[in-house]
Design a protein around this motif. Structure first.
Motif, PDB file in Angstrom:
ATOM      1  N   HIS A 136      -5.934  28.999 -27.301  1.00 49.66           N
ATOM      2  CA  HIS A 136      -4.955  28.664 -28.331  1.00 49.66           C
ATOM      3  C   HIS A 136      -3.906  29.759 -28.457  1.00 49.66           C
ATOM      4  CE1 HIS A 136      -7.693  25.643 -30.696  1.00 49.66           C
ATOM      5  NE2 HIS A 136      -7.344  25.217 -29.511  1.00 49.66           N
ATOM      6  N   PHE A 141      -0.497  29.057 -30.126  1.00 45.70           N
ATOM      7  CA  PHE A 141      -1.075  28.322 -31.248  1.00 45.70           C
ATOM      8  C   PHE A 141      -2.165  29.152 -31.907  1.00 45.70           C
ATOM      9  CE2 PHE A 141       0.683  25.171 -28.421  1.00 45.70           C
ATOM     10  CZ  PHE A 141       1.215  24.200 -29.252  1.00 45.70           C
ATOM     11  N   PHE A 193       0.300  25.463 -35.441  1.00 45.63           N
ATOM     12  CA  PHE A 193       1.455  26.232 -34.995  1.00 45.63           C
ATOM     13  C   PHE A 193       1.372  27.676 -35.483  1.00 45.63           C
ATOM     14  CE2 PHE A 193       3.613  21.972 -34.891  1.00 45.63           C
ATOM     15  CZ  PHE A 193       3.809  21.956 -33.518  1.00 45.63           C
ATOM     16  N   PHE A 240       1.249  16.991 -34.972  1.00 46.38           N
ATOM     17  CA  PHE A 240       2.174  17.417 -33.930  1.00 46.38           C
ATOM     18  C   PHE A 240       1.674  18.682 -33.223  1.00 46.38           C
ATOM     19  CE2 PHE A 240       4.745  15.054 -36.994  1.00 46.38           C
ATOM     20  CZ  PHE A 240       5.387  14.146 -36.167  1.00 46.38           C
ATOM     21  N   SER A 241       1.061  19.604 -33.972  1.00 44.28           N
ATOM     22  CA  SER A 241       0.530  20.805 -33.333  1.00 44.28           C
ATOM     23  C   SER A 241      -0.638  20.472 -32.416  1.00 44.28           C
ATOM     24  CB  SER A 241       0.097  21.812 -34.401  1.00 44.28           C
ATOM     25  OG  SER A 241      -0.990  21.319 -35.164  1.00 44.28           O
ATOM     26  N   THR A 243      -1.127  17.572 -30.868  1.00 43.50           N
ATOM     27  CA  THR A 243      -0.561  16.896 -29.700  1.00 43.50           C
ATOM     28  C   THR A 243       0.141  17.880 -28.768  1.00 43.50           C
ATOM     29  OG1 THR A 243      -0.243  14.902 -31.043  1.00 43.50           O
ATOM     30  CG2 THR A 243       0.964  15.037 -28.963  1.00 43.50           C
ATOM     31  N   SER A 244       0.878  18.822 -29.340  1.00 41.30           N
ATOM     32  CA  SER A 244       1.598  19.804 -28.525  1.00 41.30           C
ATOM     33  C   SER A 244       0.638  20.674 -27.733  1.00 41.30           C
ATOM     34  CB  SER A 244       2.482  20.683 -29.421  1.00 41.30           C
ATOM     35  OG  SER A 244       3.451  19.907 -30.083  1.00 41.30           O
ATOM     36  N   TYR A 245      -0.458  21.097 -28.365  1.00 36.65           N
ATOM     37  CA  TYR A 245      -1.415  21.938 -27.649  1.00 36.65           C
ATOM     38  C   TYR A 245      -2.094  21.160 -26.526  1.00 36.65           C
ATOM     39  CZ  TYR A 245      -5.513  24.646 -26.493  1.00 36.65           C
ATOM     40  OH  TYR A 245      -6.472  25.332 -25.807  1.00 36.65           O
ATOM     41  N   ARG A 246      -2.431  19.901 -26.778  1.00 32.71           N
ATOM     42  CA  ARG A 246      -3.041  19.097 -25.730  1.00 32.71           C
ATOM     43  C   ARG A 246      -2.100  18.945 -24.541  1.00 32.71           C
ATOM     44  NH1 ARG A 246      -5.745  14.190 -29.350  1.00 32.71           N
ATOM     45  NH2 ARG A 246      -7.523  15.409 -30.139  1.00 32.71           N
ATOM     46  N   ARG A 247      -0.800  18.809 -24.830  1.00 28.57           N
ATOM     47  CA  ARG A 247       0.164  18.683 -23.740  1.00 28.57           C
ATOM     48  C   ARG A 247       0.248  19.981 -22.948  1.00 28.57           C
ATOM     49  NH1 ARG A 247       3.837  16.730 -26.495  1.00 28.57           N
ATOM     50  NH2 ARG A 247       5.005  18.600 -27.061  1.00 28.57           N
ATOM     51  N   VAL A 248       0.282  21.112 -23.659  1.00 28.77           N
ATOM     52  CA  VAL A 248       0.324  22.412 -22.972  1.00 28.77           C
ATOM     53  C   VAL A 248      -0.935  22.611 -22.136  1.00 28.77           C
ATOM     54  CG1 VAL A 248       0.308  24.902 -23.341  1.00 28.77           C
ATOM     55  CG2 VAL A 248       1.844  23.462 -24.682  1.00 28.77           C
TER      56      VAL A 248
END
Length: 274
Positions: A136, A141, A193, A240-241, A243-248
């Motif tokens: 993370h 994150f 975030f 959103f955080s 989802t963003s971490y999963r994408r990263v």
């Protein structure tokens, strides 16, 4: 052999730059404890204000330490102890005296859970300081909701009561599950975030400054409305955080399959991550 007057003497005591951030941390602890004093006197707005002041000071001590190069292991441990009291024990007691005491057994159990879970989060943070791979953190994150934000979110029913006057928000049936949910978010593995990882582009710095000024004016003129809005916005950002971490994470796994991400220079733990 040099004369005694010219020999290099070993410096004694702590330099002033190492004391300055610890003073700020101690002031944050005093503010958190003073919140309990106001809660005992049933001055609820002053009690919440003290926790907010503790949060501001907690954000400043790390900045002061970096500016004066006064980081130390002692300061890190003092900061954790201060956070456990200011954002764990104090909010738990304020919420108990304000609402949860109407359901003595479950209310006290909920207050205990919040305080202990805050301490567990801080212990997990300290244990992870020397860990090399922090997925993370290396991705920009945080793991779970930081302790100062957790304290602010837990007191959302107080904000709502202050500006609406609605007694429903003081009902233990509402406050108890809410506090329990925030306590779970603090020790969860949810990716949130990290404000310290945000980087502003050059062309929006003026706009960002204007937003900060407007936010400060709103906190002064309508503090409870503003704090309520900030809590709602932060909670709305959690999906959103995640989802963003999963994408990263997917992008990293695709680029280097089977290789865990390594932290970069910006991934060193800081005060805001607690």
């Amino acid at each position: 052999m040099r004369p005694p007057s010219l020999r290099r003497r070993t410096p004694r005591g702590l330099p002033l730059r190492a004391v300055a951030p610890n003073v700020v941390t101690a002031l944050a602890l005093c503010a958190g404890l003073t919140g309990i004093r106001y809660a005992i006197s049933a001055d609820w707005e002053a009690a919440v204000t003290m926790i907010m002041i503790a949060g501001v000071l907690d954000g400043l001590d790390g900045t002061v330490a970096r500016l004066v190069r006064g980081e130390s292991r002692f300061g890190a441990e003092l900061d954790s102890l201060s956070d456990a009291i200011s954002f764990g024990v104090s909010p738990a007691l304020i919420l108990y005296l304000w609402s949860l005491k109407e359901a003595p057994r479950l209310g006290w159990a909920c207050a205990l859970v919040f305080a202990v879970f805050c301490a567990l989060r801080l212990a997990r943070f300290n244990a992870a300081i020397d860990v090399g791979a922090q997925p993370h953190k290396s991705a920009g994150f945080l793991t779970g909701v930081p302790a100062p934000l957790g304290a602010g979110l837990a007191m959302l029913p107080l904000y709502l009561t202050f500006w609406t006057g609605e007694p429903l928000f003081r009902n233990p049936a509402v406050v108890l599950p809410w506090v329990a949910i925030i306590a779970l978010l603090m020790i969860s593995s949810v990716a949130t975030f990290s404000w310290s990882s945000l980087r502003l582009r050059n062309h929006i710095r003026f706009e960002a400054l204007a937003v900060v000024v407007l936010l400060g004016a709103a906190l002064i003129s309508a503090p409870w409305h503003t704090l309520t809005a900030l809590c709602v916005v932060y909670l709305a950002m959690l999906p959103f955080s995640i989802t963003s971490y999963r994408r990263v994470r997917r992008l990293r796994e695709a680029a280097q399959p089977g290789v865990p991400p390594s932290p970069d220079a910006s991934s060193a733990p800081g005060h805001a991550d607690r």
